[in-house]
Design an enzyme around this catalytic site. Sequence first.
Site, PDB file in Angstrom:
ATOM      1  N   GLY A   1      36.206  77.410  13.063  1.00  0.00           N
ATOM      2  CA  GLY A   1      37.650  77.117  13.015  1.00  0.00           C
ATOM      3  C   GLY A   1      38.501  78.344  12.735  1.00  0.00           C
ATOM      4  O   GLY A   1      39.669  78.221  12.367  1.00  0.00           O
TER       5      GLY A   1
ATOM      6  N   THR B   1      42.006  71.940  12.739  1.00  0.00           N
ATOM      7  CA  THR B   1      41.418  72.669  11.600  1.00  0.00           C
ATOM      8  C   THR B   1      42.379  72.683  10.416  1.00  0.00           C
ATOM      9  O   THR B   1      42.027  72.270   9.296  1.00  0.00           O
ATOM     10  CB  THR B   1      41.105  74.130  12.019  1.00  0.00           C
ATOM     11  N   VAL B   2      43.606  73.141  10.643  1.00  0.00           N
ATOM     12  CA  VAL B   2      44.560  73.304   9.532  1.00  0.00           C
ATOM     13  C   VAL B   2      45.122  71.953   9.087  1.00  0.00           C
ATOM     14  O   VAL B   2      45.179  71.651   7.884  1.00  0.00           O
ATOM     15  CB  VAL B   2      45.706  74.263   9.928  1.00  0.00           C
TER      16      VAL B   2
ATOM     17  N   VAL C   1      50.484  84.095   8.109  1.00  0.00           N
ATOM     18  CA  VAL C   1      49.835  85.413   7.992  1.00  0.00           C
ATOM     19  C   VAL C   1      48.859  85.396   6.816  1.00  0.00           C
ATOM     20  O   VAL C   1      49.219  84.977   5.709  1.00  0.00           O
ATOM     21  CB  VAL C   1      50.870  86.542   7.755  1.00  0.00           C
TER      22      VAL C   1
ATOM     23  N   GLY D   1      46.041  83.710   6.234  1.00  0.00           N
ATOM     24  CA  GLY D   1      45.334  82.491   5.815  1.00  0.00           C
ATOM     25  C   GLY D   1      45.698  82.098   4.392  1.00  0.00           C
ATOM     26  O   GLY D   1      46.847  81.803   4.089  1.00  0.00           O
TER      27      GLY D   1
ATOM     28  N   GLU E   1      54.201  80.522   4.900  1.00  0.00           N
ATOM     29  CA  GLU E   1      53.158  81.269   4.168  1.00  0.00           C
ATOM     30  C   GLU E   1      51.828  81.317   4.927  1.00  0.00           C
ATOM     31  O   GLU E   1      51.102  82.313   4.891  1.00  0.00           O
ATOM     32  CB  GLU E   1      52.947  80.640   2.783  1.00  0.00           C
TER      33      GLU E   1
ATOM     34  N   LYS F   1      52.209  81.437  13.794  1.00  0.00           N
ATOM     35  CA  LYS F   1      52.734  82.820  13.874  1.00  0.00           C
ATOM     36  C   LYS F   1      53.220  83.175  15.258  1.00  0.00           C
ATOM     37  O   LYS F   1      54.134  83.986  15.418  1.00  0.00           O
ATOM     38  CB  LYS F   1      51.701  83.840  13.395  1.00  0.00           C
TER      39      LYS F   1
ATOM     40  N   LYS G   1      51.423  88.672  13.687  1.00  0.00           N
ATOM     41  CA  LYS G   1      51.488  88.675  12.215  1.00  0.00           C
ATOM     42  C   LYS G   1      52.170  89.932  11.678  1.00  0.00           C
ATOM     43  O   LYS G   1      52.957  89.851  10.726  1.00  0.00           O
ATOM     44  CB  LYS G   1      50.070  88.546  11.649  1.00  0.00           C
TER      45      LYS G   1
HETATM   46  P1  NAP Z   1      43.599  73.109  16.309  1.00  0.00           P
HETATM   47  O1  NAP Z   1      42.353  72.931  15.516  1.00  0.00           O
HETATM   48  O2  NAP Z   1      43.494  73.365  17.771  1.00  0.00           O
HETATM   49  O3  NAP Z   1      44.496  71.800  16.055  1.00  0.00           O
HETATM   50  C1  NAP Z   1      45.656  71.510  16.798  1.00  0.00           C
HETATM   51  C2  NAP Z   1      46.087  70.085  16.480  1.00  0.00           C
HETATM   52  O4  NAP Z   1      47.317  69.825  17.096  1.00  0.00           O
HETATM   53  C3  NAP Z   1      45.100  69.035  16.975  1.00  0.00           C
HETATM   54  O5  NAP Z   1      45.005  67.993  16.040  1.00  0.00           O
HETATM   55  C4  NAP Z   1      45.746  68.524  18.262  1.00  0.00           C
HETATM   56  O6  NAP Z   1      45.425  67.154  18.528  1.00  0.00           O
HETATM   57  C5  NAP Z   1      47.213  68.656  17.914  1.00  0.00           C
HETATM   58  N1  NAP Z   1      48.071  68.864  19.066  1.00  0.00           N
HETATM   59  C6  NAP Z   1      48.095  69.938  19.885  1.00  0.00           C
HETATM   60  N2  NAP Z   1      49.045  69.798  20.825  1.00  0.00           N
HETATM   61  C7  NAP Z   1      49.633  68.606  20.600  1.00  0.00           C
HETATM   62  C8  NAP Z   1      50.678  67.877  21.224  1.00  0.00           C
HETATM   63  N3  NAP Z   1      51.312  68.355  22.278  1.00  0.00           N
HETATM   64  N4  NAP Z   1      51.018  66.675  20.702  1.00  0.00           N
HETATM   65  C9  NAP Z   1      50.387  66.177  19.623  1.00  0.00           C
HETATM   66  N5  NAP Z   1      49.390  66.820  18.976  1.00  0.00           N
HETATM   67  C10 NAP Z   1      49.026  68.014  19.463  1.00  0.00           C
HETATM   68  O7  NAP Z   1      44.472  74.294  15.722  1.00  0.00           O
HETATM   69  P2  NAP Z   1      44.410  74.926  14.249  1.00  0.00           P
HETATM   70  O8  NAP Z   1      43.318  75.921  14.182  1.00  0.00           O
HETATM   71  O9  NAP Z   1      44.484  73.851  13.238  1.00  0.00           O
HETATM   72  O10 NAP Z   1      45.760  75.777  14.250  1.00  0.00           O
HETATM   73  C11 NAP Z   1      47.013  75.166  14.127  1.00  0.00           C
HETATM   74  C12 NAP Z   1      48.070  76.233  13.906  1.00  0.00           C
HETATM   75  O11 NAP Z   1      47.778  76.936  12.710  1.00  0.00           O
HETATM   76  C13 NAP Z   1      48.165  77.300  15.000  1.00  0.00           C
HETATM   77  O12 NAP Z   1      49.510  77.703  15.131  1.00  0.00           O
HETATM   78  C14 NAP Z   1      47.330  78.442  14.449  1.00  0.00           C
HETATM   79  O13 NAP Z   1      47.720  79.690  14.958  1.00  0.00           O
HETATM   80  C15 NAP Z   1      47.682  78.329  12.981  1.00  0.00           C
HETATM   81  N6  NAP Z   1      46.691  78.887  12.062  1.00  0.00           N
HETATM   82  C16 NAP Z   1      45.381  78.574  12.193  1.00  0.00           C
HETATM   83  C17 NAP Z   1      44.461  79.073  11.274  1.00  0.00           C
HETATM   84  C18 NAP Z   1      43.003  78.770  11.375  1.00  0.00           C
HETATM   85  O14 NAP Z   1      42.231  79.354  10.607  1.00  0.00           O
HETATM   86  N7  NAP Z   1      42.579  77.897  12.240  1.00  0.00           N
HETATM   87  C19 NAP Z   1      44.913  79.912  10.235  1.00  0.00           C
HETATM   88  C20 NAP Z   1      46.286  80.209  10.137  1.00  0.00           C
HETATM   89  C21 NAP Z   1      47.162  79.681  11.048  1.00  0.00           C
HETATM   90  P3  NAP Z   1      43.916  66.664  18.791  1.00  0.00           P
HETATM   91  O15 NAP Z   1      43.237  66.734  17.459  1.00  0.00           O
HETATM   92  O16 NAP Z   1      44.052  65.282  19.267  1.00  0.00           O
HETATM   93  O17 NAP Z   1      43.364  67.634  19.794  1.00  0.00           O
HETATM   94  N1  HSE Z   2      42.810  83.089  14.488  1.00  0.00           N
HETATM   95  C1  HSE Z   2      43.377  83.565  13.288  1.00  0.00           C
HETATM   96  C2  HSE Z   2      42.473  84.588  12.660  1.00  0.00           C
HETATM   97  C3  HSE Z   2      43.593  82.421  12.341  1.00  0.00           C
HETATM   98  O1  HSE Z   2      41.305  84.664  13.047  1.00  0.00           O
HETATM   99  O2  HSE Z   2      42.926  85.349  11.803  1.00  0.00           O
HETATM  100  C4  HSE Z   2      44.332  82.809  11.075  1.00  0.00           C
HETATM  101  O3  HSE Z   2      45.659  83.124  11.355  1.00  0.00           O
END
Ligand code: NAP
Ligand code: HSE
Length: 438
Positions: A184, A12-13, A129, A131, A126, A102, A202
């Site tokens: 996401g 997603t990110v 916490v 988004g 940044e 986080k 956070k």
């Molecule tokens: P996600 O959609 O699950 O994406 C994770 C990515 O990392 C995928 O592309 C996955 O590959 C890859 N990956 C995971 N383990 C791996 C490994 N061992 N080796 C190589 N690639 C690997 O997660 P996300 O939602 O983007 O979140 C990512 C981070 O941002 C997390 O720490 C989350 O807490 C933080 N975050 C997320 C949001 C949100 O709104 N989603 C907001 C703020 C912060 P594949 O694509 O091949 O599966």
């Molecule tokens: N899972 C987290 C949330 C993503 O819903 O706030 C953003 O950090």
Amino acid sequence: MAIGVGLLGLGTVGAGVAAILMGPEGRHPLVGELALQRIAVRDLERPRSLNLDPQLLTTSPEAVIDDPAVEIVVEVMGGLEPARSLILRAIAAGKPVVTANKAVIARYGEEIAAAAAERGVYVLIEAAVGGGIPIIEPLKQSLGGNRIQRVSGIINGTTNYILSRMADEGAAYGDVLADAQRLGYAEADPAADVEGHDAADKIAILAGLAYGGPVAREAIATEGIDRLQARDVAYAAQLGYVVKLLAVAQREGEAEPLPLDVRVHPTLLPKHHPLAGVHGVNNAILVEGDPVGRVMFYGPGAGAGPTASAVVADILNIAGIRKVTGSQAGAPLDPLLAASSWRRCELVDGSATSHRNYVRLQTRDEAGVIGRIGTCFGEAGVSIQSIVQFEARDAEAGGGAEIVVITHEVRESAFRSALAAIDALEEVRTVAACLRTL
Ligand code: NAP
Ligand code: HSE
């Protein structure tokens, strides 16, 4: 000359970040100087929505970090390991890191900050916490002249989205959680969201920045929305409150180490409270400081675009510094941007803190019950703001009465001893719910 960026993760990110870097038109010119060099994913066969050169992808995060063309490492893969080790590897290689993780920063922030300071590289967070809300940089820099009294907020988008849709549409918990995952917003394991752990990560980070010293993540009292009952949300609404998952970090004195009350729990907010109007995936953080007063930061708290906006801001910060200094590692770090700790903080014992409370009791419906409950509160020194009996003859209420009490601000230990006495009353079937109230 382009500045090479390596992504660890294209979910997603990561995909949101790649989309910004691949479409620099109309953005700050520095975005156009960033070049995506390598991207680590878990599964090379997974269909990707972006039109990326497949040669950029690898299943080896180490190969991304070690690639000489990668100058800034962006960790957006999530989880604790290997994310922590990969961040440390990038630092050891003298490469600045941007992360949205986080969970890693709340647990290993001290270790990572020490390694980064020794190697002279920045680790910017940044996106960890709020988004898309700029809150980390304001706490580090813009509010640096303040003595912070309290940081409180709605800092998990998934749970706020769930609570909002349950309250507004009467939607079922499971259905709305599935929507949050599809959009996401949720963590890979959504238990982190609904059990309050993501918000606890956070608030640990925000408290560390606001008060200048790390906070013990494992000591943060954490309660999620997974055990929250729809009838409490409904009763709260009838009494003029909305229920939100609130994270709070509050100064409890001036001693050294600085005593802090840090916690996460569902909370009844009066409908006119500034945080009560925060709906859907939005987050809001209220910072109370001296002399600034109350400042509120509001915006989308999760999802690809908002989070990528915060990640790219950090990349640009590093790219800007690199342009000026010409160096990546080894130069002295700006203590504000690096958020170097300057004091120790200690979490206080929760039983010594004071709060307002909401209590729902299931009782026999007979004369004198409310009086006896009132006596128990009174004898423990707990002052009652309101006590209301609801018509609730359904099976869930046990066929008796449901009595909801809202207390004035009382010491937690006194409140708990009143509850124990109430629970022991013959007429009281159960203490069905206990929530904090602002
Ligand atoms: P996600 O959609 O699950 O994406 C994770 C990515 O990392 C995928 O592309 C996955 O590959 C890859 N990956 C995971 N383990 C791996 C490994 N061992 N080796 C190589 N690639 C690997 O997660 P996300 O939602 O983007 O979140 C990512 C981070 O941002 C997390 O720490 C989350 O807490 C933080 N975050 C997320 C949001 C949100 O709104 N989603 C907001 C703020 C912060 P594949 O694509 O091949 O599966
Ligand atoms: N899972 C987290 C949330 C993503 O819903 O706030 C953003 O950090």
